[in-house]
Enzyme design. Structure first.
Site, PDB file in Angstrom:
ATOM      1  CG  ASP A  60      -2.206  -0.784   1.156  1.00 56.09           C
ATOM      2  OD1 ASP A  60      -2.784  -0.796  -0.081  1.00 56.09           O
ATOM      3  OD2 ASP A  60      -2.332  -1.660   1.981  1.00 56.09           O
ATOM      4  NE  ARG A  85      -0.734   1.854   4.174  1.00 56.34           N
ATOM      5  CZ  ARG A  85      -1.121   2.842   3.684  1.00 56.34           C
ATOM      6  NH1 ARG A  85      -2.480   3.047   3.710  1.00 56.34           N
ATOM      7  NH2 ARG A  85      -0.760   3.999   2.761  1.00 56.34           N
ATOM      8  CG  HIS A 161      -8.379   6.292   5.611  1.00 53.49           C
ATOM      9  ND1 HIS A 161      -7.747   5.764   4.547  1.00 53.49           N
ATOM     10  CD2 HIS A 161      -7.707   6.116   6.643  1.00 53.49           C
ATOM     11  CE1 HIS A 161      -6.644   5.188   5.063  1.00 53.49           C
ATOM     12  NE2 HIS A 161      -6.601   5.141   6.554  1.00 53.49           N
ATOM     13  CB  CYS A 246      -5.019   8.097  -0.526  1.00 51.50           C
ATOM     14  SG  CYS A 246      -5.641   7.104  -1.762  1.00 51.50           S
TER      15      CYS A 246
HETATM   16  C1  CIR Z   1      -5.269   0.670   2.915  1.00 51.38           C
HETATM   17  O1  CIR Z   1      -6.197  -0.101   3.246  1.00 51.38           O
HETATM   18  O2  CIR Z   1      -4.621   1.144   3.716  1.00 51.38           O
HETATM   19  C2  CIR Z   1      -5.064   0.820   1.449  1.00 51.38           C
HETATM   20  N1  CIR Z   1      -5.506  -0.415   0.829  1.00 51.38           N
HETATM   21  C3  CIR Z   1      -5.794   2.006   1.166  1.00 51.38           C
HETATM   22  C4  CIR Z   1      -5.466   3.164   1.756  1.00 51.38           C
HETATM   23  C5  CIR Z   1      -6.112   4.358   0.870  1.00 51.38           C
HETATM   24  N2  CIR Z   1      -5.622   5.704   1.684  1.00 51.38           N
HETATM   25  C6  CIR Z   1      -6.264   6.610   1.906  1.00 51.38           C
HETATM   26  O3  CIR Z   1      -7.519   6.616   1.386  1.00 51.38           O
HETATM   27  N3  CIR Z   1      -5.772   7.706   2.507  1.00 51.38           N
END
Ligand code: CIR
Length: 253
Positions: A60, A85, A161, A246
């Protein structure tokens, strides 16, 4: 002019975290092409593109806004809520240092994902989610209060989020797809949008926004409000609960 921090997608993107949606096949080549187009939008506007070092072991990592959030000319290095992450912040921290930007940090046991942070003027709405805990929100409040920002915690249960559900137009109107917003009355000005992928906009300037090409009716609605709307395809990132916000972090010069 502005600088834009981005990180190219990991070849393992398809293995990214998923919380609220089902896993579907992700086309890694198409993702890279979409990422390049996304970055080209900013490049064509004259923004300086700064590539954060790849972190291919982190599926990610492309979602760079979760690792670092700018408040004026200060960066806050987050402490991402998903174990997979957490390591992303090392390269993000290095990039911030290389750019000569002052950095503050969220510390254990606090967690904070940048996707949970929505700035509207000097108000900072922070989603309390599976990724961002009360300790993280409290630390952010303590870091920002002396710098003139007010942190407002917002419960978020329907999406990953805060900014998966709401973002803001240049005039400060918060926009969201109502079925996915826990409580629109939190925001002084709220406007519903008709499509799920229409909730996320990046404000490029006072009259221009960037958004996904998967929400044409919402784009039309914004044009009727007098905004310039640039759309770009990000389907492969949407499959992983990502959106236009993001994929980058803006540093204002
Ligand atoms: C996650 O679940 O962390 C990633 N697959 C997606 C993150 C997306 N980030 C965001 O909207 N700020």
């Amino acid at each position: 002019m502005s600088r834009l921090l981005v990180r190219r997608p990991s070849p393992r993107l398809a293995e990214g975290e998923l919380t609220h949606i089902e896993r579907v096949p992700v086309d890694a080549e198409l993702a890279l092409e979409q990422w390049r187009r996304y970055v080209d939008v900013y490049r064509s506007l004259g923004w300086e593109i700064v590539e954060v070092d790849p972190a291919d072991e982190h599926a990610d990592g492309v979602f760079i806004e979760d690792a670092v959030v700018m408040f004026g000319d200060v960066a806050v290095i987050t402490r991402p809520g998903a174990d997979s992450r957490r390591g992303e912040i090392e390269t993000a921290r290095e990039a911030i240092a290389t750019q000569g930007i002052e950095a503050l940090a969220i510390a254990e046991p606090g967690t904070l994902d940048g996707g949970d942070v929505l700035k509207v003027g000097r108000t900072v709405y922070v989603g309390r989610t599976l990724r961002t805990n009360d300790e993280g929100i409290g630390q952010l409040r303590d870091l920002l209060a002396p710098r003139g920002w007010e942190v407002v915690a917002v419960p978020v249960t329907k999406v990953l989020h805060l900014k998966s559900g709401v973002t803001a137009l240049p005039d400060g109107t918060v926009i969201g797809y109502e079925p996915l917003v826990d409580d629109p009355s939190v925001y002084p000005w709220f406007a519903p949008v008709p499509e799920e992928h229409g909730t996320a906009v990046v404000v490029l300037d006072e009259r221009t926004v960037l958004m996904s090409s998967d929400a044409p009716r919402t784009a039309e609605m914004f044009r009727e409000r007098g905004l310039e709307v640039i759309t770009t395809p990000i389907s492969e990132f949407e499959k992983l609960e990502g959106c236009v916000t993001c994929l980058s972090v803006r540093v204002r010069d």
